[in-house]
Design a protein around this motif. Structure first.
Motif, mmCIF file in Angstrom:
data_model
loop_
_atom_site.group_PDB
_atom_site.id
_atom_site.type_symbol
_atom_site.label_atom_id
_atom_site.label_comp_id
_atom_site.label_asym_id
_atom_site.label_seq_id
_atom_site.Cartn_x
_atom_site.Cartn_y
_atom_site.Cartn_z
ATOM 1 N N ASP A 85 0.834 -1.207 0.000
ATOM 2 C CA ASP A 85 0.000 0.000 0.000
ATOM 3 C C ASP A 85 0.868 1.255 0.000
ATOM 4 O O ASP A 85 0.558 2.236 -0.685
ATOM 5 N N GLU A 86 1.960 1.219 0.759
ATOM 6 C CA GLU A 86 2.847 2.373 0.821
ATOM 7 C C GLU A 86 3.501 2.643 -0.534
ATOM 8 O O GLU A 86 3.598 3.799 -0.968
ATOM 9 N N GLN A 87 3.919 1.583 -1.225
ATOM 10 C CA GLN A 87 4.530 1.758 -2.547
ATOM 11 C C GLN A 87 3.515 2.277 -3.565
ATOM 12 O O GLN A 87 3.845 3.127 -4.402
ATOM 13 N N ILE A 88 2.275 1.787 -3.486
ATOM 14 C CA ILE A 88 1.234 2.254 -4.401
ATOM 15 C C ILE A 88 0.969 3.737 -4.181
ATOM 16 O O ILE A 88 0.823 4.510 -5.142
ATOM 17 N N GLU A 89 0.922 4.155 -2.921
ATOM 18 C CA GLU A 89 0.665 5.570 -2.644
ATOM 19 C C GLU A 89 1.835 6.444 -3.096
ATOM 20 O O GLU A 89 1.634 7.588 -3.511
ATOM 21 N N GLU A 90 3.051 5.913 -3.041
ATOM 22 C CA GLU A 90 4.197 6.664 -3.556
ATOM 23 C C GLU A 90 4.078 6.845 -5.072
ATOM 24 O O GLU A 90 4.423 7.898 -5.614
ATOM 25 N N GLU A 91 3.571 5.823 -5.751
ATOM 26 C CA GLU A 91 3.335 5.935 -7.195
ATOM 27 C C GLU A 91 2.264 6.979 -7.490
ATOM 28 O O GLU A 91 2.364 7.740 -8.459
ATOM 29 N N ARG A 92 1.235 7.029 -6.663
ATOM 30 C CA ARG A 92 0.176 8.026 -6.849
ATOM 31 C C ARG A 92 0.758 9.440 -6.687
ATOM 32 O O ARG A 92 0.448 10.343 -7.463
ATOM 33 N N ARG A 93 1.614 9.609 -5.679
ATOM 34 C CA ARG A 93 2.216 10.935 -5.473
ATOM 35 C C ARG A 93 3.122 11.300 -6.645
ATOM 36 O O ARG A 93 3.247 12.470 -7.007
ATOM 37 N N LEU A 94 3.758 10.294 -7.247
ATOM 38 C CA LEU A 94 4.618 10.553 -8.396
ATOM 39 C C LEU A 94 3.789 11.052 -9.584
ATOM 40 O O LEU A 94 4.195 11.971 -10.295
ATOM 41 N N LEU A 95 2.616 10.441 -9.801
ATOM 42 C CA LEU A 95 1.731 10.927 -10.858
ATOM 43 C C LEU A 95 1.237 12.330 -10.532
ATOM 44 O O LEU A 95 1.105 13.179 -11.426
ATOM 45 N N TYR A 96 0.975 12.598 -9.268
ATOM 46 C CA TYR A 96 0.579 13.935 -8.823
ATOM 47 C C TYR A 96 1.658 14.957 -9.172
ATOM 48 O O TYR A 96 1.357 16.069 -9.632
ATOM 49 N N VAL A 97 2.914 14.572 -8.981
ATOM 50 C CA VAL A 97 4.020 15.445 -9.374
ATOM 51 C C VAL A 97 3.932 15.759 -10.866
ATOM 52 O O VAL A 97 4.068 16.914 -11.283
ATOM 53 N N GLY A 98 3.688 14.726 -11.676
ATOM 54 C CA GLY A 98 3.603 14.937 -13.111
ATOM 55 C C GLY A 98 2.481 15.884 -13.492
ATOM 56 O O GLY A 98 2.664 16.791 -14.312
ATOM 57 N N VAL A 99 1.305 15.682 -12.914
ATOM 58 C CA VAL A 99 0.155 16.537 -13.221
ATOM 59 C C VAL A 99 0.457 17.989 -12.874
ATOM 60 O O VAL A 99 0.189 18.914 -13.657
ATOM 61 N N THR A 100 1.042 18.212 -11.717
ATOM 62 C CA THR A 100 1.259 19.580 -11.247
ATOM 63 C C THR A 100 2.483 20.245 -11.863
ATOM 64 O O THR A 100 2.829 21.371 -11.481
ATOM 65 N N ARG A 101 3.137 19.591 -12.829
ATOM 66 C CA ARG A 101 4.202 20.280 -13.583
ATOM 67 C C ARG A 101 3.600 21.174 -14.658
ATOM 68 O O ARG A 101 4.289 22.031 -15.204
ATOM 69 N N ALA A 102 2.328 20.977 -15.003
ATOM 70 C CA ALA A 102 1.693 21.698 -16.113
ATOM 71 C C ALA A 102 1.104 23.018 -15.635
ATOM 72 O O ALA A 102 0.360 23.054 -14.654
ATOM 73 N N ARG A 103 1.428 24.080 -16.349
ATOM 74 C CA ARG A 103 0.826 25.381 -16.047
ATOM 75 C C ARG A 103 -0.556 25.509 -16.686
ATOM 76 O O ARG A 103 -1.501 25.946 -16.041
ATOM 77 N N GLU A 104 -0.659 25.165 -17.977
ATOM 78 C CA GLU A 104 -1.904 25.426 -18.708
ATOM 79 C C GLU A 104 -2.488 24.188 -19.385
ATOM 80 O O GLU A 104 -3.677 23.934 -19.286
ATOM 81 N N ARG A 105 -1.666 23.431 -20.101
ATOM 82 C CA ARG A 105 -2.174 22.313 -20.900
ATOM 83 C C ARG A 105 -1.622 20.999 -20.376
ATOM 84 O O ARG A 105 -0.428 20.873 -20.147
ATOM 85 N N LEU A 106 -2.518 20.037 -20.238
ATOM 86 C CA LEU A 106 -2.116 18.717 -19.748
ATOM 87 C C LEU A 106 -2.729 17.667 -20.655
ATOM 88 O O LEU A 106 -3.935 17.668 -20.920
ATOM 89 N N HIS A 107 -1.892 16.753 -21.137
ATOM 90 C CA HIS A 107 -2.313 15.677 -22.032
ATOM 91 C C HIS A 107 -1.907 14.366 -21.378
ATOM 92 O O HIS A 107 -0.720 14.128 -21.127
ATOM 93 N N VAL A 108 -2.874 13.503 -21.072
ATOM 94 C CA VAL A 108 -2.638 12.233 -20.395
ATOM 95 C C VAL A 108 -2.964 11.101 -21.370
ATOM 96 O O VAL A 108 -4.058 11.077 -21.955
ATOM 97 N N SER A 109 -2.033 10.162 -21.552
ATOM 98 C CA SER A 109 -2.277 9.116 -22.546
ATOM 99 C C SER A 109 -1.792 7.755 -22.058
ATOM 100 O O SER A 109 -0.991 7.649 -21.137
ATOM 101 N N TRP A 110 -2.293 6.720 -22.735
ATOM 102 C CA TRP A 110 -1.894 5.347 -22.449
ATOM 103 C C TRP A 110 -2.079 4.521 -23.724
ATOM 104 O O TRP A 110 -2.781 4.933 -24.657
ATOM 105 N N ALA A 111 -1.427 3.365 -23.762
ATOM 106 C CA ALA A 111 -1.527 2.464 -24.911
ATOM 107 C C ALA A 111 -2.097 1.128 -24.457
ATOM 108 O O ALA A 111 -1.797 0.658 -23.356
ATOM 109 N N LEU A 112 -2.905 0.515 -25.313
ATOM 110 C CA LEU A 112 -3.543 -0.754 -24.971
ATOM 111 C C LEU A 112 -2.612 -1.949 -25.148
ATOM 112 O O LEU A 112 -2.865 -3.016 -24.599
ATOM 113 N N SER A 113 -1.545 -1.798 -25.938
ATOM 114 C CA SER A 113 -0.558 -2.858 -26.086
ATOM 115 C C SER A 113 0.813 -2.225 -26.283
ATOM 116 O O SER A 113 0.909 -1.025 -26.572
ATOM 117 N N ARG A 114 1.853 -3.011 -26.133
ATOM 118 C CA ARG A 114 3.192 -2.463 -26.285
ATOM 119 C C ARG A 114 3.556 -2.242 -27.736
ATOM 120 O O ARG A 114 4.062 -1.184 -28.106
#
Length: 339
Positions: free
Chosen positions: A258-287
């Motif tokens: 649980d602690e490691q998962i929450e650290e990953e969540r905070r890491l994504l939070y860091v990524g989101v809050t790097r954006a001033r105006e525009r944020l684009h979030v993406s993922w791929a269904l296969s490699r």
């Protein structure tokens, strides 16, 4: 536990956010609202001090190369609209993901710079692997594993096993894991190359690697920033592309507790809050192209992205963005236009 030990202390919460628009802050607050454990006891509800901006854009792609090409297209749109390249960043979970984006930006003629890591083909483990592959292509392997390799991917795996690649990733994180990720990226590249050119030889692959390395070594004065989420801490850009936001990468597969998962969540939070105006979030269904679409968006986006179960992701400052679903071709978009 400071307040428990000092019950008379005055608590001052710094909640004013001067960096990001209300739309970006709303998503950041949504991420922390789902936190569990001790992280939930200390979360803040940020309040943006900026004027409203565009909603975050969510994009789903068939495979990782299509995702990288989609990011490159949108970055080109931003550059054409007058956004400086230095104000755009592509952020990913591990350094091993950078090669796909280095290639996509190079193919699109978009200058870039890597932060916090060497260019993919400059990394010591990649250079050593390249030398080993070149030697095997010229003189052939001299071990039983190489002799038993009947196709290009198995030949590459046999060669790179001598450089530290293993079928399963090492436990934990750090430098050992990063080296493995780099070698695994070469293995994946060989698989994709062989799928596109079934008759390709090891010498053909080496030539392809040399060509890619040469294209990505062009000097740049100003360019789009490529960085891992860890190396992006403390920085900010007008436009941020958060890529690879899928289960297995965010959270990373070796985050189990649980602690490691929450650290990953905070890491994504860091990524989101790097954006001033525009944020684009993406993922791929296969490699890889043609691969089984067995991936799903990160659990951290549940309830926040459109169509994920709730309307929590709809900002009070706007109508909320849609999900773009694209492939290597022109994507069909239900999201607001980037510029």
């Amino acid at each position: 536990d400071f307040r428990a030990r000092h019950p008379g202390a005055t608590v001052v919460k710094l909640v004013r956010d001067y960096r990001s628009t209300p739309q970006v802050v709303h998503l950041a607050n949504g991420l922390l609202a789902q936190a569990r454990g001790r992280a939930a006891d200390h979360r803040l509800e940020l309040v943006s001090q900026r004027a409203p901006g565009p909603e975050p854009v969510y994009a789903e792609y068939a495979d990782e190369p299509a995702e990288a090409e989609g990011a490159a297209r949108r970055i080109r749109d931003l550059l054409d609209a007058g956004v400086p390249a230095s104000e755009i960043a592509v952020l990913f979970r591990t350094n091993g993901q950078s090669e796909t984006y280095e290639q996509a930006l190079a193919d699109a003629g978009i200058p870039y710079q890597l932060r916090g890591a060497e260019r993919f083909f400059d990394r010591p483990e990649v250079r050593k692997a390249g030398i080993a592959l070149r030697g095997a292509a010229r003189f052939g392997g001299n071990d039983s594993a190489m002799e038993d390799a009947v196709d290009l991917p198995s030949q590459v795996r046999a060669v790179l096993s001598g450089e530290g690649w293993t079928p399963q990733p090492p436990s934990g994180s750090g430098a050992v894991r990063e080296r493995w990720e780099s070698l695994a990226a070469l293995v994946n590249l060989a698989q994709d190359f062989a799928a596109a050119k079934p008759d390709a030889t090891l010498a053909d692959l080496v030539a392809e690697l040399d060509e890619r390395a040469g294209a990505q070594h062009a000097p740049t004065v100003q360019g789009v920033t490529l960085a891992s989420l860890h190396s992006a801490k403390g920085l900010e850009w007008d436009a941020v592309f958060l890529v690879g936001v899928a289960e297995g990468m965010m959270p990373i597969t070796y985050a189990r507790s649980d602690e490691q998962i929450e650290e990953e969540r905070r890491l994504l939070y860091v990524g989101v809050t790097r954006a001033r105006e525009r944020l684009h979030v993406s993922w791929a269904l296969s490699r890889a192209p043609g691969g089984r679409p067995n991936r799903r968006p990160s659990r951290f986006l549940d309830g926040l992205r459109p169509g994920s179960g709730t309307a929590a992701g709809r900002s009070s400052a706007g109508a909320g963005g849609g999900i773009e679903r694209g492939s290597a071709g022109t994507p069909t978009s239900t999201a607001p236009a980037v510029p």
